[in-house]
Design a protein around this motif. Structure first.
Motif, PDB file in Angstrom:
ATOM      1  N   ALA A  78      41.350  30.701  53.087  1.00  0.00           N
ATOM      2  CA  ALA A  78      40.357  30.893  52.022  1.00  0.00           C
ATOM      3  C   ALA A  78      40.443  29.770  50.994  1.00  0.00           C
ATOM      4  O   ALA A  78      40.904  29.970  49.879  1.00  0.00           O
ATOM      5  CB  ALA A  78      40.535  32.259  51.377  1.00  0.00           C
ATOM      6  N   GLY A 109      51.410  31.316  41.914  1.00  0.00           N
ATOM      7  CA  GLY A 109      50.619  31.811  43.041  1.00  0.00           C
ATOM      8  C   GLY A 109      50.693  33.319  43.087  1.00  0.00           C
ATOM      9  O   GLY A 109      51.649  33.918  42.569  1.00  0.00           O
ATOM     10  N   LEU A 110      49.689  33.922  43.701  1.00  0.00           N
ATOM     11  CA  LEU A 110      49.699  35.385  43.754  1.00  0.00           C
ATOM     12  C   LEU A 110      50.495  35.933  44.922  1.00  0.00           C
ATOM     13  O   LEU A 110      50.983  37.061  44.855  1.00  0.00           O
ATOM     14  CB  LEU A 110      48.273  35.930  43.769  1.00  0.00           C
ATOM     15  CG  LEU A 110      47.562  35.882  42.424  1.00  0.00           C
ATOM     16  CD1 LEU A 110      46.343  36.778  42.413  1.00  0.00           C
ATOM     17  CD2 LEU A 110      48.479  36.268  41.266  1.00  0.00           C
ATOM     18  N   VAL A 111      50.659  35.159  45.976  1.00  0.00           N
ATOM     19  CA  VAL A 111      51.546  35.625  47.046  1.00  0.00           C
ATOM     20  C   VAL A 111      52.957  35.731  46.468  1.00  0.00           C
ATOM     21  O   VAL A 111      53.685  36.706  46.687  1.00  0.00           O
ATOM     22  CB  VAL A 111      51.506  34.669  48.260  1.00  0.00           C
ATOM     23  CG1 VAL A 111      52.566  35.057  49.276  1.00  0.00           C
ATOM     24  CG2 VAL A 111      50.129  34.720  48.906  1.00  0.00           C
ATOM     25  N   TYR A 166      44.612  41.068  53.803  1.00  0.00           N
ATOM     26  CA  TYR A 166      45.199  39.732  53.658  1.00  0.00           C
ATOM     27  C   TYR A 166      46.676  39.773  54.109  1.00  0.00           C
ATOM     28  O   TYR A 166      47.461  40.575  53.576  1.00  0.00           O
ATOM     29  CB  TYR A 166      45.061  39.347  52.187  1.00  0.00           C
ATOM     30  CG  TYR A 166      45.642  38.015  51.817  1.00  0.00           C
ATOM     31  CD1 TYR A 166      45.219  36.849  52.439  1.00  0.00           C
ATOM     32  CD2 TYR A 166      46.619  37.924  50.829  1.00  0.00           C
ATOM     33  CE1 TYR A 166      45.758  35.628  52.079  1.00  0.00           C
ATOM     34  CE2 TYR A 166      47.156  36.707  50.456  1.00  0.00           C
ATOM     35  CZ  TYR A 166      46.726  35.562  51.103  1.00  0.00           C
ATOM     36  OH  TYR A 166      47.262  34.358  50.745  1.00  0.00           O
ATOM     37  N   PHE A 178      50.053  40.897  52.322  1.00  0.00           N
ATOM     38  CA  PHE A 178      50.277  42.285  51.886  1.00  0.00           C
ATOM     39  C   PHE A 178      51.204  42.998  52.881  1.00  0.00           C
ATOM     40  O   PHE A 178      51.919  43.924  52.516  1.00  0.00           O
ATOM     41  CB  PHE A 178      48.939  43.058  51.831  1.00  0.00           C
ATOM     42  CG  PHE A 178      48.083  42.779  50.630  1.00  0.00           C
ATOM     43  CD1 PHE A 178      47.954  41.510  50.100  1.00  0.00           C
ATOM     44  CD2 PHE A 178      47.391  43.811  50.024  1.00  0.00           C
ATOM     45  CE1 PHE A 178      47.140  41.254  48.992  1.00  0.00           C
ATOM     46  CE2 PHE A 178      46.581  43.587  48.909  1.00  0.00           C
ATOM     47  CZ  PHE A 178      46.460  42.304  48.398  1.00  0.00           C
ATOM     48  N   CYS A 198      43.682  45.582  47.327  1.00  0.00           N
ATOM     49  CA  CYS A 198      42.967  44.312  47.273  1.00  0.00           C
ATOM     50  C   CYS A 198      41.555  44.645  46.784  1.00  0.00           C
ATOM     51  O   CYS A 198      40.803  45.344  47.472  1.00  0.00           O
ATOM     52  CB  CYS A 198      42.921  43.702  48.671  1.00  0.00           C
ATOM     53  SG  CYS A 198      42.509  41.965  48.682  1.00  0.00           S
ATOM     54  N   ASN A 229      39.823  41.676  50.661  1.00  0.00           N
ATOM     55  CA  ASN A 229      39.848  40.654  51.706  1.00  0.00           C
ATOM     56  C   ASN A 229      40.578  41.255  52.885  1.00  0.00           C
ATOM     57  O   ASN A 229      41.711  41.700  52.716  1.00  0.00           O
ATOM     58  CB  ASN A 229      40.615  39.428  51.160  1.00  0.00           C
ATOM     59  CG  ASN A 229      40.943  38.406  52.222  1.00  0.00           C
ATOM     60  OD1 ASN A 229      40.447  38.455  53.335  1.00  0.00           O
ATOM     61  ND2 ASN A 229      41.800  37.459  51.874  1.00  0.00           N
ATOM     62  N   ASP A 275      45.478  43.453  43.343  1.00  0.00           N
ATOM     63  CA  ASP A 275      45.223  42.016  43.510  1.00  0.00           C
ATOM     64  C   ASP A 275      43.713  41.795  43.389  1.00  0.00           C
ATOM     65  O   ASP A 275      42.944  42.206  44.260  1.00  0.00           O
ATOM     66  CB  ASP A 275      45.747  41.585  44.886  1.00  0.00           C
ATOM     67  CG  ASP A 275      45.531  40.108  45.179  1.00  0.00           C
ATOM     68  OD1 ASP A 275      44.609  39.508  44.598  1.00  0.00           O
ATOM     69  OD2 ASP A 275      46.273  39.567  46.009  1.00  0.00           O
ATOM     70  N   ILE A 294      42.105  38.778  42.916  1.00  0.00           N
ATOM     71  CA  ILE A 294      41.880  37.324  42.987  1.00  0.00           C
ATOM     72  C   ILE A 294      40.424  36.983  43.342  1.00  0.00           C
ATOM     73  O   ILE A 294      39.933  35.925  42.964  1.00  0.00           O
ATOM     74  CB  ILE A 294      42.875  36.685  43.993  1.00  0.00           C
ATOM     75  CG1 ILE A 294      42.970  35.173  43.801  1.00  0.00           C
ATOM     76  CG2 ILE A 294      42.514  37.023  45.424  1.00  0.00           C
ATOM     77  CD1 ILE A 294      44.123  34.512  44.566  1.00  0.00           C
ATOM     78  N   HIS A 295      39.745  37.904  44.055  1.00  0.00           N
ATOM     79  CA  HIS A 295      38.358  37.623  44.478  1.00  0.00           C
ATOM     80  C   HIS A 295      37.314  38.224  43.531  1.00  0.00           C
ATOM     81  O   HIS A 295      36.128  38.246  43.851  1.00  0.00           O
ATOM     82  CB  HIS A 295      38.120  38.163  45.892  1.00  0.00           C
ATOM     83  CG  HIS A 295      38.937  37.466  46.944  1.00  0.00           C
ATOM     84  ND1 HIS A 295      38.616  36.237  47.456  1.00  0.00           N
ATOM     85  CD2 HIS A 295      40.092  37.824  47.559  1.00  0.00           C
ATOM     86  CE1 HIS A 295      39.519  35.869  48.348  1.00  0.00           C
ATOM     87  NE2 HIS A 295      40.429  36.804  48.435  1.00  0.00           N
ATOM     88  N   SER A 337      41.816  30.603  41.131  1.00  0.00           N
ATOM     89  CA  SER A 337      41.927  29.719  42.300  1.00  0.00           C
ATOM     90  C   SER A 337      40.833  29.902  43.345  1.00  0.00           C
ATOM     91  O   SER A 337      40.295  28.924  43.860  1.00  0.00           O
ATOM     92  CB  SER A 337      43.300  29.889  42.937  1.00  0.00           C
ATOM     93  OG  SER A 337      43.569  31.249  43.152  1.00  0.00           O
ATOM     94  N   LYS A 338      40.503  31.164  43.697  1.00  0.00           N
ATOM     95  CA  LYS A 338      39.486  31.352  44.742  1.00  0.00           C
ATOM     96  C   LYS A 338      38.111  30.997  44.192  1.00  0.00           C
ATOM     97  O   LYS A 338      37.320  30.326  44.845  1.00  0.00           O
ATOM     98  CB  LYS A 338      39.457  32.807  45.229  1.00  0.00           C
ATOM     99  CG  LYS A 338      40.706  33.283  45.906  1.00  0.00           C
ATOM    100  CD  LYS A 338      40.962  32.617  47.227  1.00  0.00           C
ATOM    101  CE  LYS A 338      42.432  32.357  47.386  1.00  0.00           C
ATOM    102  NZ  LYS A 338      42.830  31.608  48.530  1.00  0.00           N
ATOM    103  N   SER A 376      48.162  31.173  38.470  1.00  0.00           N
ATOM    104  CA  SER A 376      47.753  32.570  38.626  1.00  0.00           C
ATOM    105  C   SER A 376      48.404  33.406  37.537  1.00  0.00           C
ATOM    106  O   SER A 376      49.278  32.932  36.821  1.00  0.00           O
ATOM    107  CB  SER A 376      48.226  33.113  39.985  1.00  0.00           C
ATOM    108  OG  SER A 376      48.022  32.172  40.991  1.00  0.00           O
TER     109      SER A 376
HETATM  110  C1  LIG Z   1      43.849  38.880  48.265  1.00  0.00           C
HETATM  111  C2  LIG Z   1      44.529  37.550  48.106  1.00  0.00           C
HETATM  112  N1  LIG Z   1      45.631  37.451  47.346  1.00  0.00           N
HETATM  113  C3  LIG Z   1      46.267  36.277  47.177  1.00  0.00           C
HETATM  114  C4  LIG Z   1      45.806  35.133  47.813  1.00  0.00           C
HETATM  115  C5  LIG Z   1      46.530  33.828  47.661  1.00  0.00           C
HETATM  116  O1  LIG Z   1      46.925  33.649  46.390  1.00  0.00           O
HETATM  117  P1  LIG Z   1      47.786  32.363  45.984  1.00  0.00           P
HETATM  118  O2  LIG Z   1      47.185  31.164  46.616  1.00  0.00           O
HETATM  119  O3  LIG Z   1      47.673  32.379  44.504  1.00  0.00           O
HETATM  120  O4  LIG Z   1      49.195  32.646  46.444  1.00  0.00           O
HETATM  121  C6  LIG Z   1      44.673  35.184  48.620  1.00  0.00           C
HETATM  122  C7  LIG Z   1      44.199  33.994  49.323  1.00  0.00           C
HETATM  123  O5  LIG Z   1      43.324  34.021  50.119  1.00  0.00           O
HETATM  124  C8  LIG Z   1      44.019  36.424  48.766  1.00  0.00           C
HETATM  125  O6  LIG Z   1      42.929  36.537  49.533  1.00  0.00           O
END
Ligand SMILES: Cc1ncc(COP(=O)(O)O)c(C=O)c1O
Length: 387
Positions: A34, A92-94, A118, A121, A168, A172, A200, A202-203, A233-234, A244
């Protein structure tokens, strides 16, 4: 509305792009990870130039205007009044998901997510020595169909070792916006079982229907304890800048989270802060124009798939994101992503998202129309004869 260029195909071959490096030297169009094949908003690029021109890149902390940009965006976009002290910046969110699991559970505990989802998770709990419990979403058949929570399955999935639920929102890869009623019910469920709900989002600024709004989980009712994950970021195509946020109204949770992150999680970079502030304060015209492009891309590929690709189905409307979840079960392929790769298109295999092998692929339509059209042409040409 100012015009922006979403048509020029940028040359990303031979660059640091993970998306394009995956297929270096091969004629495969990457529509997997993504990230979008669009340049970021001009205002963001200009802010980055200004920051680079200063020429000093010491350890960074967000300046007041950056924090104010986030606080103002939450209020303007979602009517969510947050305090600056609620913010924890992350690269980052991961990373944030992993830290949340570390902070709010013990090894051997169980973490719930809703599949297909995603992949991190599912993998983050495992990386942290926890058990990942997946609760499949249910597809309500119909035209269009609708993905729904399976509340009975969720009830059955909870054990005394369950500590965290990861949502999510929007979701996603099935591109659904959860309704306030569903979110409220999930919050109440988590409260009743003493689970922390990690949402989460992010979208959330990629909602395709202009008449709909994102409603943050944290603003739906007051039940239970919620952590919100957000990022520019997205939306503004900045994932490589690693900027993030985790947002906590509950100070105890925030301190637990910060303790788990201490000494491990890297700081956000000066360029990340500069881009983030510019995105939230000046990126709106670009974001709206981008959404119009994404709507066009969504309708374009959905029509072609429906008309010209027997064996591929989109089961439910794409309400948000630039990601399409394609049901390819009828093609009878064991590894559908590998199949389409062999025909020149790099998709994400649904199995990584917790779907049954052969069931689905995810297509990233965040690219110029010419790239998308060529990818669809290749997919059509690559359909197995029986499809
Ligand atoms: C739901 C979700 N969370 C987190 C991420 C990635 O986050 P990051 O790049 O900040 O680790 C993505 C990336 O596609 C995502 O779809």
């Amino acid at each position: 509305m100012p015009t922006f260029d979403f048509d020029t195909v940028p040359e990303r071959r031979g660059t640091d792009s993970q998306k394009w490096q995956k297929y270096a030297g091969r004629d495969i169009l990457p529509l997997w990870v993504a990230d979008m094949d669009f340049r970021s908003p001009p205002a963001v690029i200009e802010a980055l130039h200004r920051r680079v021109d200063q020429g000093i890149f010491g350890y960074a902390r967000p300046v007041k205007s950056t924090v104010e940009a986030i606080v103002a965006a939450m209020e303007a976009r979602y009517g969510w009044r947050i305090e600056p002290s609620w913010l924890v910046w992350l690269p980052g969110l991961v990373c944030g998901l992993n830290v949340a699991i570390e902070a709010f559970s013990q090894p051997g505990d169980e973490i719930i997510s809703f599949t297909p989802v995603y992949p991190p998770f599912i993998t983050a709990p495992r990386y942290r020595g926890r058990t990942s419990r997946t609760v499949p979403l249910r597809l309500q058949p119909g035209s269009p169909g609708r993905w729904e929570m399976d509340w009975d399955a969720l009830e059955r999935a909870v054990t005394p070792r369950t500590k965290v639920v990861i949502l999510c929102h929007p979701h996603n890869p099935i591109a659904r916006i959860w309704e306030p009623g569903e979110v409220a019910r999930l919050r109440e469920f988590c409260a009743a079982h003493s689970l922390i709900l990690c949402s989460d989002e992010i979208h959330c600024d990629l909602i395709l229907d202009p008449s709909r709004r994102h409603i943050p989980t944290a603003t739906v009712g007051s039940a239970g304890r919620v952590v919100t994950m957000m990022a520019p970021s997205k939306t503004y195509n900045l994932p490589g800048l690693g900027t993030s946020l985790a947002i906590f109204s509950d100070a105890t949770l925030r301190v637990q989270f910060e303790r788990a992150a201490a000494g491990i999680v890297a700081e956000v970079t000066p360029l990340g802060y500069a881009a983030c502030e510019a995105a939230y304060t000046e990126g709106e015209p670009w974001r709206l124009a981008q959404l119009a492009t994404q709507r066009g891309n969504r309708d374009f590929h959905q029509e072609i798939i429906a008309r010209e690709m027997p064996g591929i189905r989109v089961d439910a409307p794409i309400e948000a994101t630039y990601l399409a979840w394609l049901n390819v079960e009828a093609l009878g392929l064991r590894e559908p992503a590998a199949h389409f790769e062999a025909h020149g298109v790099g998709l994400s295999d649904g199995a990584m998202f917790g779907a049954a092998p052969g069931a689905a692929v995810r297509l990233n339509f965040g690219c110029p129309r010419a790239t998308l059209a060529e990818a669809l042409r290749r997919m059509k040409a690559g359909l197995p004869a029986k499809g």
